[in-house]
Scaffold this motif. Structure first.
Motif, PDB file in Angstrom:
ATOM      1  N   LYS A  47       0.870  -1.183   0.000  1.00 35.31           N
ATOM      2  CA  LYS A  47       0.000   0.000   0.000  1.00 35.31           C
ATOM      3  C   LYS A  47       0.904   1.230   0.000  1.00 35.31           C
ATOM      4  N   ASP A  48       0.705   2.114  -0.960  1.00 39.63           N
ATOM      5  CA  ASP A  48       1.538   3.319  -1.073  1.00 39.63           C
ATOM      6  C   ASP A  48       3.020   2.966  -1.119  1.00 39.63           C
ATOM      7  N   GLN A  49       3.341   1.920  -1.840  1.00 44.45           N
ATOM      8  CA  GLN A  49       4.705   1.405  -2.026  1.00 44.45           C
ATOM      9  C   GLN A  49       5.359   0.966  -0.710  1.00 44.45           C
ATOM     10  N   LYS A  50       4.539   0.637   0.283  1.00 41.49           N
ATOM     11  CA  LYS A  50       5.030   0.084   1.546  1.00 41.49           C
ATOM     12  C   LYS A  50       4.510  -1.337   1.683  1.00 41.49           C
ATOM     13  N   LEU A  51       5.317  -2.191   2.304  1.00 36.93           N
ATOM     14  CA  LEU A  51       5.018  -3.610   2.441  1.00 36.93           C
ATOM     15  C   LEU A  51       4.434  -3.905   3.819  1.00 36.93           C
ATOM     16  N   LEU A  52       3.343  -4.678   3.848  1.00 38.91           N
ATOM     17  CA  LEU A  52       2.741  -5.089   5.113  1.00 38.91           C
ATOM     18  C   LEU A  52       3.548  -6.239   5.720  1.00 38.91           C
ATOM     19  N   LEU A  53       3.975  -6.053   6.962  1.00 37.20           N
ATOM     20  CA  LEU A  53       4.721  -7.067   7.700  1.00 37.20           C
ATOM     21  C   LEU A  53       4.041  -7.314   9.038  1.00 37.20           C
ATOM     22  N   GLY A  54       4.340  -8.458   9.639  1.00 36.92           N
ATOM     23  CA  GLY A  54       3.828  -8.787  10.962  1.00 36.92           C
ATOM     24  C   GLY A  54       4.957  -9.074  11.926  1.00 36.92           C
ATOM     25  N   LYS A  55       4.820  -8.562  13.149  1.00 41.76           N
ATOM     26  CA  LYS A  55       5.789  -8.836  14.212  1.00 41.76           C
ATOM     27  C   LYS A  55       5.382 -10.130  14.897  1.00 41.76           C
ATOM     28  N   ARG A  56       6.283 -11.082  14.913  1.00 43.84           N
ATOM     29  CA  ARG A  56       5.981 -12.434  15.376  1.00 43.84           C
ATOM     30  C   ARG A  56       5.988 -12.543  16.897  1.00 43.84           C
ATOM     31  N   GLN A  57       5.182 -13.477  17.357  1.00 48.58           N
ATOM     32  CA  GLN A  57       5.252 -13.940  18.738  1.00 48.58           C
ATOM     33  C   GLN A  57       5.460 -15.447  18.668  1.00 48.58           C
ATOM     34  N   GLY A  58       5.852 -16.070  19.745  1.00 48.93           N
ATOM     35  CA  GLY A  58       6.167 -17.504  19.691  1.00 48.93           C
ATOM     36  C   GLY A  58       7.534 -17.687  19.056  1.00 48.93           C
ATOM     37  N   SER A  59       7.621 -18.550  18.032  1.00 51.19           N
ATOM     38  CA  SER A  59       8.916 -18.739  17.366  1.00 51.19           C
ATOM     39  C   SER A  59       9.301 -17.454  16.637  1.00 51.19           C
ATOM     40  N   TYR A  60      10.559 -17.076  16.757  1.00 52.03           N
ATOM     41  CA  TYR A  60      11.096 -15.850  16.167  1.00 52.03           C
ATOM     42  C   TYR A  60      10.434 -14.604  16.751  1.00 52.03           C
ATOM     43  N   ALA A  61      10.056 -14.651  18.013  1.00 50.82           N
ATOM     44  CA  ALA A  61       9.372 -13.544  18.681  1.00 50.82           C
ATOM     45  C   ALA A  61      10.160 -12.246  18.543  1.00 50.82           C
ATOM     46  N   GLU A 133       1.886 -10.280  16.806  1.00 47.07           N
ATOM     47  CA  GLU A 133       1.462  -9.371  17.869  1.00 47.07           C
ATOM     48  C   GLU A 133       1.256  -7.958  17.354  1.00 47.07           C
ATOM     49  N   GLU A 134       1.698  -7.700  16.124  1.00 48.65           N
ATOM     50  CA  GLU A 134       1.582  -6.356  15.557  1.00 48.65           C
ATOM     51  C   GLU A 134       1.689  -6.459  14.041  1.00 48.65           C
ATOM     52  N   VAL A 135       1.018  -5.584  13.312  1.00 43.10           N
ATOM     53  CA  VAL A 135       1.165  -5.502  11.865  1.00 43.10           C
ATOM     54  C   VAL A 135       1.402  -4.049  11.488  1.00 43.10           C
ATOM     55  N   GLY A 136       2.140  -3.846  10.396  1.00 43.14           N
ATOM     56  CA  GLY A 136       2.412  -2.488   9.946  1.00 43.14           C
ATOM     57  C   GLY A 136       3.021  -2.483   8.556  1.00 43.14           C
ATOM     58  N   TYR A 137       2.970  -1.320   7.931  1.00 41.22           N
ATOM     59  CA  TYR A 137       3.532  -1.125   6.596  1.00 41.22           C
ATOM     60  C   TYR A 137       4.906  -0.475   6.707  1.00 41.22           C
ATOM     61  N   PHE A 138       5.855  -0.944   5.881  1.00 37.93           N
ATOM     62  CA  PHE A 138       7.232  -0.467   5.946  1.00 37.93           C
ATOM     63  C   PHE A 138       7.802  -0.180   4.562  1.00 37.93           C
ATOM     64  N   THR A 139       8.646   0.843   4.503  1.00 35.96           N
ATOM     65  CA  THR A 139       9.447   1.079   3.309  1.00 35.96           C
ATOM     66  C   THR A 139      10.685   0.186   3.402  1.00 35.96           C
ATOM     67  N   PHE A 140      11.414   0.090   2.316  1.00 35.33           N
ATOM     68  CA  PHE A 140      12.637  -0.717   2.291  1.00 35.33           C
ATOM     69  C   PHE A 140      13.653  -0.173   3.299  1.00 35.33           C
ATOM     70  N   GLU A 141      13.767   1.154   3.371  1.00 34.89           N
ATOM     71  CA  GLU A 141      14.738   1.781   4.273  1.00 34.89           C
ATOM     72  C   GLU A 141      14.370   1.598   5.737  1.00 34.89           C
ATOM     73  N   ASP A 142      13.099   1.462   6.050  1.00 35.19           N
ATOM     74  CA  ASP A 142      12.639   1.332   7.435  1.00 35.19           C
ATOM     75  C   ASP A 142      12.369  -0.118   7.848  1.00 35.19           C
ATOM     76  N   MET A 143      12.866  -1.055   7.070  1.00 36.04           N
ATOM     77  CA  MET A 143      12.590  -2.467   7.317  1.00 36.04           C
ATOM     78  C   MET A 143      13.095  -2.879   8.691  1.00 36.04           C
ATOM     79  N   PRO A 144      12.232  -3.503   9.529  1.00 35.56           N
ATOM     80  CA  PRO A 144      12.668  -3.978  10.845  1.00 35.56           C
ATOM     81  C   PRO A 144      13.468  -5.277  10.711  1.00 35.56           C
ATOM     82  N   GLU A 145      13.912  -5.817  11.846  1.00 30.74           N
ATOM     83  CA  GLU A 145      14.646  -7.080  11.843  1.00 30.74           C
ATOM     84  C   GLU A 145      13.719  -8.196  11.371  1.00 30.74           C
TER      85      GLU A 145
END
Length: 165
Positions: A47-61, A133-145
């Motif tokens: 959406k708006d050239q940002k990618l939807l990602l999810g922050k994991r819980q459990g494995s790879y929390a 536990e969380e979802v959000g949209y990210f640009t390539f430069e703001d990509m989390p771990e």
């Protein structure tokens, strides 16, 4: 070997006859246990050239991923990705195409083959669920771990094709 006992008779599995770690054979009933990869599916929503990602819980929390999950027995891969995405994000999606297919070797206990689909949100309320536990949209430069190395490959491909900023 991932398993040590035959699923048919309970006898010990061995690779002595086959000499192939992926094909252990039962020492009692001679059943060959093929250790095949599991199939995983993931939906790419932009959406708006940002990618939807999810922050994991459990494995790879605490690490992030493209929303994903496993295909269940007797389930079509297209149905699986729609189900998994809804369970994890609360969003109903429509699939446009298969974007890429990659082998995942990050978990030595479970080799998987991942199928990433391009998708569009059709309905629903964005909220984390199931393994997230969380979802959000990210640009390539703001990509989390990221949790999975193959997601990094997919994200770099999306960036190189200018699908995300």
């Amino acid at each position: 070997m991932r398993y040590h006992f035959c699923p048919k008779c309970g006898g010990a599995l061995s690779i002595e006859k086959t000499q192939d770690k992926n094909k252990p054979q039962c020492t009692q009933c001679s059943f060959t246990f093929y250790q095949n990869p599991a199939v995983g599916v993931a939906a790419i929503v932009i959406k708006d050239q940002k990618l939807l990602l999810g922050k994991r819980q459990g494995s790879y929390a605490g690490q992030w991923c493209i929303p994903c999950g496993y295909v269940e027995w007797d389930e079509d891969v297209y149905d699986a990705v729609i189900r998994e995405f809804y369970e994890e994000t609360g969003l109903t999606i429509s699939i446009s195409k298969v974007y890429t297919v990659l082998s995942n070797f990050h978990n030595p206990a479970q080799h998987t083959v991942g199928i990433w689909f391009m998708a569009e949100v059709m309905d629903g309320e964005e909220k984390a669920g199931d393994d997230l536990e969380e979802v959000g949209y990210f640009t390539f430069e703001d990509m989390p771990e990221l949790a999975f190395p193959t997601d990094r490959i997919v994200i770099e491909k999306l960036k190189s094709e200018e699908l995300i900023q």
